[in-house]
Design a protein around this motif. Sequence first.
Motif, PDB file in Angstrom:
ATOM      1  N   PHE A  69     -46.692  -5.722  60.754  1.00 28.72           N
ATOM      2  CA  PHE A  69     -46.698  -5.553  59.641  1.00 28.72           C
ATOM      3  C   PHE A  69     -45.895  -4.312  58.961  1.00 28.72           C
ATOM      4  CE2 PHE A  69     -50.494  -8.192  59.379  1.00 28.72           C
ATOM      5  CZ  PHE A  69     -50.300  -9.045  58.425  1.00 28.72           C
ATOM      6  N   ALA A  70     -46.049  -3.392  59.722  1.00 26.95           N
ATOM      7  CA  ALA A  70     -44.970  -2.250  59.559  1.00 26.95           C
ATOM      8  C   ALA A  70     -43.829  -2.458  59.585  1.00 26.95           C
ATOM      9  CB  ALA A  70     -45.432  -1.263  60.774  1.00 26.95           C
ATOM     10  N   GLY A  71     -43.303  -3.197  60.518  1.00 24.36           N
ATOM     11  CA  GLY A  71     -41.917  -3.903  60.600  1.00 24.36           C
ATOM     12  C   GLY A  71     -41.507  -4.676  59.402  1.00 24.36           C
ATOM     13  N   MET A  72     -42.771  -5.484  58.886  1.00 25.28           N
ATOM     14  CA  MET A  72     -42.510  -6.292  57.721  1.00 25.28           C
ATOM     15  C   MET A  72     -42.276  -5.664  56.717  1.00 25.28           C
ATOM     16  SD  MET A  72     -45.017  -9.588  58.696  1.00 25.28           S
ATOM     17  CE  MET A  72     -44.576 -10.561  57.262  1.00 25.28           C
ATOM     18  N   PHE A  73     -43.002  -4.449  56.287  1.00 26.50           N
ATOM     19  CA  PHE A  73     -43.023  -3.509  55.247  1.00 26.50           C
ATOM     20  C   PHE A  73     -41.495  -3.136  55.299  1.00 26.50           C
ATOM     21  CE2 PHE A  73     -43.251   0.710  53.474  1.00 26.50           C
ATOM     22  CZ  PHE A  73     -43.637   0.478  52.224  1.00 26.50           C
ATOM     23  N   ALA A  76     -39.021  -5.851  54.396  1.00 24.07           N
ATOM     24  CA  ALA A  76     -39.121  -6.143  52.883  1.00 24.07           C
ATOM     25  C   ALA A  76     -38.133  -4.991  52.210  1.00 24.07           C
ATOM     26  CB  ALA A  76     -40.509  -6.327  52.524  1.00 24.07           C
ATOM     27  N   ASN A  77     -38.677  -3.839  52.214  1.00 19.34           N
ATOM     28  CA  ASN A  77     -37.916  -3.021  51.301  1.00 19.34           C
ATOM     29  C   ASN A  77     -36.425  -2.833  51.783  1.00 19.34           C
ATOM     30  OD1 ASN A  77     -40.025  -1.542  49.763  1.00 19.34           O
ATOM     31  ND2 ASN A  77     -41.154  -1.805  51.414  1.00 19.34           N
ATOM     32  N   VAL A  78     -35.882  -3.112  52.747  1.00 20.24           N
ATOM     33  CA  VAL A  78     -34.416  -2.648  53.226  1.00 20.24           C
ATOM     34  C   VAL A  78     -33.669  -3.897  53.115  1.00 20.24           C
ATOM     35  CG1 VAL A  78     -32.854  -2.010  54.969  1.00 20.24           C
ATOM     36  CG2 VAL A  78     -35.032  -0.767  54.577  1.00 20.24           C
ATOM     37  N   LEU A  79     -33.962  -5.038  53.734  1.00 21.64           N
ATOM     38  CA  LEU A  79     -33.470  -6.320  53.786  1.00 21.64           C
ATOM     39  C   LEU A  79     -33.307  -6.819  52.427  1.00 21.64           C
ATOM     40  CD1 LEU A  79     -34.221  -7.716  57.280  1.00 21.64           C
ATOM     41  CD2 LEU A  79     -32.249  -6.444  56.432  1.00 21.64           C
ATOM     42  N   SER A  80     -34.407  -6.908  51.423  1.00 19.22           N
ATOM     43  CA  SER A  80     -34.271  -7.316  50.185  1.00 19.22           C
ATOM     44  C   SER A  80     -33.086  -6.542  49.561  1.00 19.22           C
ATOM     45  CB  SER A  80     -35.473  -7.443  49.425  1.00 19.22           C
ATOM     46  OG  SER A  80     -35.888  -6.019  49.269  1.00 19.22           O
ATOM     47  N   ILE A  81     -32.789  -5.466  49.495  1.00 17.61           N
ATOM     48  CA  ILE A  81     -31.655  -4.696  49.006  1.00 17.61           C
ATOM     49  C   ILE A  81     -30.388  -5.268  49.532  1.00 17.61           C
ATOM     50  CG2 ILE A  81     -30.767  -2.577  48.544  1.00 17.61           C
ATOM     51  CD1 ILE A  81     -33.615  -1.483  48.721  1.00 17.61           C
ATOM     52  N   ILE A 124     -39.317  -6.224  61.167  1.00 20.93           N
ATOM     53  CA  ILE A 124     -38.361  -6.042  60.299  1.00 20.93           C
ATOM     54  C   ILE A 124     -37.548  -7.567  59.924  1.00 20.93           C
ATOM     55  CG2 ILE A 124     -35.935  -4.841  59.994  1.00 20.93           C
ATOM     56  CD1 ILE A 124     -37.190  -2.810  61.633  1.00 20.93           C
ATOM     57  N   GLY A 125     -37.169  -8.172  60.926  1.00 18.82           N
ATOM     58  CA  GLY A 125     -36.595  -9.376  60.760  1.00 18.82           C
ATOM     59  C   GLY A 125     -37.210 -10.359  59.886  1.00 18.82           C
ATOM     60  N   LEU A 126     -38.491 -10.318  59.851  1.00 16.71           N
ATOM     61  CA  LEU A 126     -39.266 -11.277  58.960  1.00 16.71           C
ATOM     62  C   LEU A 126     -39.707 -10.480  57.386  1.00 16.71           C
ATOM     63  CD1 LEU A 126     -42.130 -12.711  61.209  1.00 16.71           C
ATOM     64  CD2 LEU A 126     -40.152 -13.715  60.322  1.00 16.71           C
ATOM     65  N   GLY A 127     -39.506  -9.349  57.393  1.00 20.39           N
ATOM     66  CA  GLY A 127     -39.833  -8.605  56.240  1.00 20.39           C
ATOM     67  C   GLY A 127     -39.280  -9.240  54.806  1.00 20.39           C
ATOM     68  N   ALA A 128     -38.213  -9.748  54.690  1.00 16.52           N
ATOM     69  CA  ALA A 128     -37.587 -10.049  53.513  1.00 16.52           C
ATOM     70  C   ALA A 128     -37.955 -11.692  53.386  1.00 16.52           C
ATOM     71  CB  ALA A 128     -36.421  -9.541  53.339  1.00 16.52           C
TER      72      ALA A 128
END
Length: 170
Positions: A69-73, A76-81, A124-128
């Motif tokens: 979940f930390a990686g997803m957070f 989501a915040n970095v990769l969406s940008i 991180i890969g799943l975040g966005a």
Amino acid sequence: MTNGDRTPASAVLETLPVTRWHWRLVVIVGLGTFFDLYEVFLGGVLAPVLATEFSLGTAGKALVIASGFAGMFVGANVLSIVADRMGRRRVFILNLLVYSLFSLATAFSPNIETFLVLRFLAGIGLGAELVLVDTYLAEFVPARVRGRMTAWAYTIGFVGVPLAALLGGK
């Protein structure tokens, strides 16, 4: 509304027929959602299994779940940008690639510390992913069928939930 003799792209989108291409997009996006939801629910299933494997207590099990979940957070915040700048398709593919590589690597983790780091990176890969699913479909699917097609994409995705429970506990 027109700009000179040019029709806005959104107006053209609304007049397009729904084709096989749209349904293929729904399936592809649904598969991305599948992996996202599979991973989210897999953490809860894996925590007890890993508790035995790595002799984890309550805090260790919580870290197994929290690392993804930390990686997803972060993702989501970095990769969406990044998706706004590089394009959603590229970042959607990048998300799945990062998730796949780091998830595969977690299977070979020699210890819990490595497992947690790799799970964070997979997250991180799943975040966005879910953010991109909604946006991607909104950009390519006419409004008159957008709700139905988005529902089908998520239906494909939610198959990952029971599958995580069935496969993760073995």
